[in-house]
Every structure is written in C-alpha cells, then in structure tokens.
Motif scaffolding. Structure first.
Motif, PDB file in Angstrom:
ATOM      1  N   PHE A   1       0.820  -1.206   0.000  1.00 41.02           N
ATOM      2  CA  PHE A   1       0.000   0.000   0.000  1.00 41.02           C
ATOM      3  C   PHE A   1       0.859   1.264   0.000  1.00 41.02           C
ATOM      4  O   PHE A   1       0.455   2.283  -0.562  1.00 41.02           O
ATOM      5  N   VAL A   2       2.022   1.192   0.618  1.00 41.40           N
ATOM      6  CA  VAL A   2       2.949   2.324   0.549  1.00 41.40           C
ATOM      7  C   VAL A   2       3.347   2.574  -0.903  1.00 41.40           C
ATOM      8  O   VAL A   2       3.337   3.718  -1.387  1.00 41.40           O
ATOM      9  N   ASP A   3       3.704   1.500  -1.615  1.00 39.28           N
ATOM     10  CA  ASP A   3       4.078   1.637  -3.023  1.00 39.28           C
ATOM     11  C   ASP A   3       2.922   2.218  -3.834  1.00 39.28           C
ATOM     12  O   ASP A   3       3.124   3.074  -4.706  1.00 39.28           O
ATOM     13  N   TRP A   4       1.723   1.735  -3.553  1.00 42.72           N
ATOM     14  CA  TRP A   4       0.552   2.164  -4.309  1.00 42.72           C
ATOM     15  C   TRP A   4       0.277   3.647  -4.095  1.00 42.72           C
ATOM     16  O   TRP A   4       0.047   4.403  -5.043  1.00 42.72           O
ATOM     17  N   ILE A   5       0.332   4.113  -2.852  1.00 43.07           N
ATOM     18  CA  ILE A   5       0.002   5.509  -2.561  1.00 43.07           C
ATOM     19  C   ILE A   5       1.103   6.448  -3.050  1.00 43.07           C
ATOM     20  O   ILE A   5       0.833   7.505  -3.631  1.00 43.07           O
ATOM     21  N   ALA A   6       2.364   6.058  -2.845  1.00 40.03           N
ATOM     22  CA  ALA A   6       3.477   6.955  -3.168  1.00 40.03           C
ATOM     23  C   ALA A   6       3.950   6.841  -4.608  1.00 40.03           C
ATOM     24  O   ALA A   6       4.535   7.776  -5.143  1.00 40.03           O
TER      25      ALA A   6
ATOM     26  N   ALA B   1      13.651   7.210 -10.358  1.00 39.03           N
ATOM     27  CA  ALA B   1      13.148   7.391  -8.997  1.00 39.03           C
ATOM     28  C   ALA B   1      12.741   8.838  -8.750  1.00 39.03           C
ATOM     29  O   ALA B   1      11.721   9.120  -8.110  1.00 39.03           O
ATOM     30  N   MET B   2      13.529   9.778  -9.265  1.00 40.35           N
ATOM     31  CA  MET B   2      13.236  11.193  -9.067  1.00 40.35           C
ATOM     32  C   MET B   2      11.925  11.596  -9.737  1.00 40.35           C
ATOM     33  O   MET B   2      11.196  12.457  -9.241  1.00 40.35           O
ATOM     34  N   SER B   3      11.621  10.968 -10.873  1.00 38.68           N
ATOM     35  CA  SER B   3      10.436  11.369 -11.636  1.00 38.68           C
ATOM     36  C   SER B   3       9.194  10.557 -11.289  1.00 38.68           C
ATOM     37  O   SER B   3       8.075  10.995 -11.550  1.00 38.68           O
ATOM     38  N   MET B   4       9.378   9.359 -10.703  1.00 41.68           N
ATOM     39  CA  MET B   4       8.245   8.454 -10.524  1.00 41.68           C
ATOM     40  C   MET B   4       7.775   8.308  -9.077  1.00 41.68           C
ATOM     41  O   MET B   4       6.630   7.907  -8.850  1.00 41.68           O
ATOM     42  N   LEU B   5       8.626   8.586  -8.101  1.00 39.16           N
ATOM     43  CA  LEU B   5       8.271   8.326  -6.715  1.00 39.16           C
ATOM     44  C   LEU B   5       7.946   9.619  -5.985  1.00 39.16           C
ATOM     45  O   LEU B   5       8.686  10.594  -6.065  1.00 39.16           O
TER      46      LEU B   5
ATOM     47  N   ILE C   1      -1.108   3.426   9.369  1.00 40.06           N
ATOM     48  CA  ILE C   1      -0.636   4.094   8.153  1.00 40.06           C
ATOM     49  C   ILE C   1       0.394   5.174   8.499  1.00 40.06           C
ATOM     50  O   ILE C   1       1.327   5.424   7.717  1.00 40.06           O
ATOM     51  N   TRP C   2       0.236   5.800   9.664  1.00 45.41           N
ATOM     52  CA  TRP C   2       1.128   6.909  10.001  1.00 45.41           C
ATOM     53  C   TRP C   2       2.535   6.444  10.392  1.00 45.41           C
ATOM     54  O   TRP C   2       3.419   7.259  10.634  1.00 45.41           O
ATOM     55  N   HIS C   3       2.749   5.147  10.436  1.00 45.74           N
ATOM     56  CA  HIS C   3       4.122   4.648  10.557  1.00 45.74           C
ATOM     57  C   HIS C   3       4.873   4.817   9.235  1.00 45.74           C
ATOM     58  O   HIS C   3       6.105   4.776   9.210  1.00 45.74           O
ATOM     59  N   PHE C   4       4.096   5.009   8.161  1.00 46.41           N
ATOM     60  CA  PHE C   4       4.687   5.040   6.822  1.00 46.41           C
ATOM     61  C   PHE C   4       4.574   6.413   6.162  1.00 46.41           C
ATOM     62  O   PHE C   4       5.393   6.753   5.308  1.00 46.41           O
ATOM     63  N   PHE C   5       3.548   7.189   6.533  1.00 45.77           N
ATOM     64  CA  PHE C   5       3.301   8.462   5.872  1.00 45.77           C
ATOM     65  C   PHE C   5       3.419   9.623   6.856  1.00 45.77           C
ATOM     66  O   PHE C   5       3.047   9.505   8.014  1.00 45.77           O
ATOM     67  N   ASP C   6       3.956  10.723   6.336  1.00 48.49           N
ATOM     68  CA  ASP C   6       4.133  11.938   7.128  1.00 48.49           C
ATOM     69  C   ASP C   6       2.774  12.646   7.215  1.00 48.49           C
ATOM     70  O   ASP C   6       2.281  13.194   6.225  1.00 48.49           O
TER      71      ASP C   6
ATOM     72  N   ALA D   1      10.085   4.711   5.732  1.00 44.94           N
ATOM     73  CA  ALA D   1       9.293   4.255   4.591  1.00 44.94           C
ATOM     74  C   ALA D   1       9.915   4.716   3.275  1.00 44.94           C
ATOM     75  O   ALA D   1       9.906   3.999   2.276  1.00 44.94           O
ATOM     76  N   LYS D   2      10.467   5.934   3.285  1.00 41.50           N
ATOM     77  CA  LYS D   2      11.139   6.461   2.095  1.00 41.50           C
ATOM     78  C   LYS D   2      12.321   5.586   1.712  1.00 41.50           C
ATOM     79  O   LYS D   2      12.500   5.226   0.540  1.00 41.50           O
ATOM     80  N   GLU D   3      13.130   5.219   2.686  1.00 46.81           N
ATOM     81  CA  GLU D   3      14.291   4.377   2.431  1.00 46.81           C
ATOM     82  C   GLU D   3      13.866   2.990   1.945  1.00 46.81           C
ATOM     83  O   GLU D   3      14.457   2.434   1.020  1.00 46.81           O
ATOM     84  N   SER D   4      12.809   2.465   2.548  1.00 48.90           N
ATOM     85  CA  SER D   4      12.323   1.134   2.179  1.00 48.90           C
ATOM     86  C   SER D   4      11.807   1.109   0.744  1.00 48.90           C
ATOM     87  O   SER D   4      12.130   0.212  -0.033  1.00 48.90           O
ATOM     88  N   LEU D   5      11.003   2.117   0.374  1.00 51.07           N
ATOM     89  CA  LEU D   5      10.478   2.183  -0.987  1.00 51.07           C
ATOM     90  C   LEU D   5      11.610   2.372  -1.994  1.00 51.07           C
ATOM     91  O   LEU D   5      11.621   1.732  -3.053  1.00 51.07           O
ATOM     92  N   SER D   6      12.558   3.232  -1.702  1.00 49.65           N
ATOM     93  CA  SER D   6      13.676   3.462  -2.613  1.00 49.65           C
ATOM     94  C   SER D   6      14.452   2.164  -2.852  1.00 49.65           C
ATOM     95  O   SER D   6      14.865   1.872  -3.973  1.00 49.65           O
TER      96      SER D   6
END
Length: 592
Positions: free
Chosen positions: A163-168, A374-378, A550-555, A387-392
């Motif tokens: 879901f993190v990947d989907w939202i971000a 990554a700069m253009s898509m995430l 969700i707030w463990h993953f999103f600011d 969460a940012k580090e994990s998704l990257s």
C-alpha cells in the motif's frame, strides 16, 4: 469467463469455502448461471466457475483422468487455423505448455493436472494474474482471482509495503500483493507442484527473449504486423470487439489493425475527456467505417456512493480517482454485455520520458537510469524517513537486480529504450490493467512479444510516435496498406504536421483556447470538483485516524498540507489523497 481455484496438497475444500467461492463467482453477470467443473484426486482439488457455453461459445477445460484448462484470452499469431476457443486445440501443447507462446498471444493462463501433479503458466508479461499462496503445512492455493484465495485461507495478513508503493508510486514493484502471504507469477511465469517435490515457481523463458534484439528491425516490424493482424482477424471471426478510442496514437494504431474487416467486428467508444480527443476519435472511426459512441456521464456521486462502488472492484487499488469511471460505468457495461465481447485498450504503448532523451547514448549504466526514474516516478515527500528508504530500496532492487545483468552485458541498449520498456512492464505488473470489473476478456496488443521486441530493437527516434519514422507510423502503414491516411491531430502534433499547422496550433493553444475553450481535461475537472466538494470529509477522516498504522509510513503533516482547495493543476496532490483516504477509512480492516 473462467474463474478458478486449485488446492494442492490437501484434497477437499470445506463447505464454507465452497459457499464463499460461489458468492464471489455470482458477483459477475456472466457467471450468474455459471457452469461448475471439478477435478479431484487424493492430492488436489480444482474448481472452475465458467460462463455457460451459450454465452461464451468457448470450452475452457477438458476433465477426465487428467485436467487441461485455460483462462483469459488466447489468440493465434500464425495463419494456422487453430481454434483457441476450444480446449481441444490445446491438447497438442499438453506435454509442453510453454510451446503455446510460439503460436499465440494474449492475456491468459494455461494449466494441467494429474493425480499428484499441477502445472500452470501465464503469458509473457504475467499480465493475466495468477496468484498463489503456500501455507506452513505445505498446502498451496492457486487462482486467477485473489479474493478466491483469500476466501480459501479464511483470514488476511495485510502487506503494508504494497500500500505504501501504491500511494506513493501508483503501483507496486515486484510480485507481492496486498496480502503478505499471496504472490503473483512473474513474466513467463510457471508454477509447478507435485506431491513429492512440493511447490516450485520459475520462468519458462528468460526475459531476454523479449528485451535482447536478435534480428533486424525490419524483420521485427514485419513479424509484429503479421502476428497482430492474424490475431485481430481471428478475433473478428469469433468475437465482437470493443475499443476504447481516445484518438491518440496508441488507440488509433489498434483501430488500424481492423482495416478491411466487417463494420460489425468492432465498436468504438470515447470518453468526453477532451474536445480534441472526441473530434479526432470520431474522425478516425469514420475513416475506417466503424460505429463510434461518445459516452455521456451520469450524475456526480456523493462520497458514500463512490465508496460502495470502489469496494465492488475487489482489487487493492481503491481510489477516489475512480469517480470518473463511476460516471460511465452503466454506459460501458451496456456496450460490453449482450454477447461474447472483448475489450481492447492501448495501455502501455507509451513514449520515452522526454528528460531522458539527452541520455540516450549512454550505455549500460542502469544504476544512473534507476536514479533518474526514482526522481520522476516516486512521491517520496509524503513518506516517513524509514518508509522512504524502504520504498527506494524496493524500487532500485526491482529494476537493477532484475534487468541489470542484461543491460550490462548488452551495451547496444540505450537508456531511452530501457526506460520505455521499464514503464511498460510496470504498468502491466501493477495489475491495475487486468481486472474483472467489466466481466469480459481484455486484449492489450502492446503486450505482444513481437511488439516488445520491435520496441527494444528501436532507435530512440523510432520510439517518438509523432515522427514519420516511428514504429507506430511504420505499423500503421502496414496494417492499412497505405490506403488510409492517419487523421491529423487537431493540435497539429501528428505524423505529417507541417510548420503552418504547428503555428496554427500555437495560436489556438495560447490565444484562442484561454478565451473560448480552456484546454482542461474533463477527467481533471471532474476529479477536482469531487475533491473540493468532499474536502471537509477528507479532513475529518485524517483527523480521526490518529491511531492508524498508516502513520508509521506516511508523514501526517505532509498529507494534511495537501488538504486544501485545488484546481486541475493540483491533480498530483489530489491523487495522493484519493488513494490514502479509502485506506484510512478502513484502517486495513477491509481485509478481515
């Protein structure tokens, strides 16, 4: 339509599971009176819910001492006369299921079973999703519809990274699903299971089969044109096709594949997305002589009506951006029902990212490309640091680990082509394109193997669709025999645009449109209207969700900063809100 599930390692489904399977199947209009097929041995149990023959005109399985079956749409690419609407045709592939791909295209799965063995393969891109789950006791569930496996398991284990990947990022990377324990098969995916060896998941072909050029571009162009023409001609004899015709390059190229076929073989429809799209789509359909409909929208739903609608999808991609699809759901269903129809779409045609054109001559530097992507898509700003580090890391691993070896060894591949293909793969693998919403088979011509091979053997210039030397232009000429010129884009950006037309377009866009016809897409206007109308509701959901995981993953502060009135130019922010609110509202309880 064939909805199926197999249980491997233990024989029988339980009564409650059977009741839930039937309830899921009856949610599709084509399966209201589904024919149920069953194959049962000491080690496995297979169930299939499929359309009655009078509706489907297809025979999906052959069950005797052994099982042989398929789901999805399979079309011949050779003029062999094979009938891929009858399971009897597949008997010659029984001993070598992957051999089918040398003679066919489409989005499909093919499977077989015997007393203590089960095997299933999927199409070249894994676009027809096959899901599987292995339990601790060794029992394996396999199905072409994830809710069937969830019903079989009787419980849920949400995959938060999904879901993190989907939202971000608008999709996921890899073969995970919204359930931690359920996965889908990869490109050229093969699943085998035996009582003695258990579960094995692999690829029956290496992906280099598609991405590493092995012939001249002329050969690929000719093969691609022949294969897609044969597939479409077969389709026209066995089914009625419906095309989403936007008026753009991709949908018009699919339209050209029907050149010379009877007018009743194809219907075209266009969303009122943009005045130029409608005008061009109507003109293009008229040139080929096929009926064309511009859809009319229903009334704007309130947030509760839309919420109920998106839950019916049974997919993880619950998103209030679906307000646009809600407005046309009844019109589309009326087009697709009343017979055995196939929906064609031009998804994943695509053009290389314009910013990467300057890097087109760099060779083999896949790490550099992934960083640029990554700069253009995430959308990393909305994530917490972890969460940012994990998704990257997931993003980088998905591309570098998977494709890096091929690109480092084949220095003739340039970055623009690689990026073009990356995006195509990502669109198919997210699963958003393949779902059962419309109760019909789906054909995506740009998923065809030879089209992808053509793309990967192309020069950078050939990927830019508006150029005369583009792949699209060459294929269009072959499909039409040069007898039907491509309608000019009203915007002046088309294959044959001259300088006068381009100047005219600039005057229209910069002088006339702002005064008389604002150049705003209807989809964007609808989404902005829905966003602003329900802004207070969205704010309340965020305020009342302080305990959400969700707030463990999103600011949260970043999300709250997006909750302010916006217009069409803020669509990117709206998309984030449209994705996160349905999940906040349910707090993942919709899985339980």
């Amino acid at each position: 339509m064939n909805l199926w599930i197999a249980k491997l390692g233990m024989r029988d489904f339980k009564t409650l599971q059977l009741e839930q399977f039937q309830e899921i199947a009856h949610g599709f209009w084509m399966l209201k009176n589904a024919k149920i097929s069953e194959y049962k041995t000491e080690h496995l149990h297979y169930l299939s819910y499929r359309s009655p023959f009078k509706i489907s005109k297809k025979r999906y399985s052959d069950i005797g001492e052994k099982l042989l079956g398929y789901s999805g749409l399979i079309l011949p690419i050779l003029k062999s006369g094979e009938d891929f609407g009858d399971i009897a045709t597949f008997l010659k592939y029984e001993d070598d299921l992957p051999a089918l791909l040398d003679n066919a295209t489409g989005q499909f799965s093919l499977f077989k079973a015997s007393v203590d063995y089960f095997e299933c393969i999927t199409d070249n891109l894994g676009a027809h999703k096959i899901y599987y789950c292995e339990q601790d006791n060794g029992t394996v569930y396999v199905s072409n519809f994830l809710p069937m496996i969830r019903a079989g398991l009787g419980s849920s284990n949400p995959n938060y990274n999904f879901f993190v990947d989907w939202i971000a990022a608008g999709g996921n990377y890899g073969y995970a699903t919204e359930e931690k324990d359920i996965f889908n098969l990869p490109e050229y995916g093969r699943l085998t299971w035996s009582a003695s060896n258990g579960l094995e998941v692999s690829r029956y072909h290496d992906i280099s089969r598609m991405i590493i050029p092995a012939a001249s571009q002329k050969k690929y162009i000719n093969e691609c044109a022949d294969h897609l023409s044969n597939a479409i001609h077969y389709l026209s004899k066995t089914r009625q096709s419906v095309l989403t015709l936007s008026g753009g390059y991709d949908s018009r190229l699919i339209l050209s594949m029907f050149h010379g076929l009877p007018k009743e073989s194809l219907e075209c429809y266009t969303y009122p997305d943009h005045i130029y799209d409608m005008s061009l789509a109507r003109k293009a359909a008229g040139k080929f002589g096929f009926p064309h409909t511009v859809l009319r929208a229903d009334d704007m739903p309130d947030v509760y009506e839309l919420d109920e609608f998106i839950q019916e999808d049974e997919t993880p991609y619950w998103c209030y951006s679906n307000v646009f699809r809600y407005l046309f759901k009844d019109k589309i269903r009326s087009l697709l029902r009343g017979g055995q129809k196939v929906l064609l779409r031009g998804d994943a045609g695509g053009t290389p990212h314009p910013k990467l054109k300057k890097f087109s001559e760099l060779r083999g530097n896949i790490e550099f490309l992934v960083d640029e992507l990554a700069m253009s898509m995430l959308n990393l700003q909305i994530l917490t640091p972890d969460a940012k580090e994990s998704l990257s890391q997931r993003f980088r691993s998905y591309y570098v680990d998977k494709y890096g070896p091929f690109f480092r060894e084949n220095l003739t591949l340039n970055l623009a082509v690689i990026q073009h293909y990356f995006e195509r793969f990502r669109q198919y693998q997210t699963g958003k394109l393949i779902h059962h919403t419309y109760d019909c088979d789906l054909f995506l011509p740009y998923g065809n193997e030879t089209y992808i091979q053509t793309t990967f053997n192309a020069s950078t210039e050939e990927l830019y669709r508006y150029k005369n030397e583009s792949i699209h232009h060459q294929l269009y000429e072959k499909f039409t025999g040069g007898k039907i010129s491509s309608p000019d884009f009203t915007t002046g950006v088309h294959w044959d645009a001259n300088n006068i037309q381009k100047i005219k377009y600039q005057i229209e866009r910069k002088v006339l449109q702002p005064r008389f016809k604002p150049d705003v897409k209807y989809t964007s206007k609808i989404r902005a209207e829905f966003f602003n109308t329900n802004l207070d509701y969205f704010r309340e959901i965020v305020r009342s969700s302080s305990d959400s995981d969700i707030w463990h993953f999103f600011d949260r502060k970043q999300i709250e900063s997006l909750l302010k009135p916006g217009d069409e130019s803020h669509l990117g922010n709206m998309k984030v809100i449209f994705r996160i609110i349905p999940l906040l509202k349910r707090d993942f309880s919709f899985h339980k």
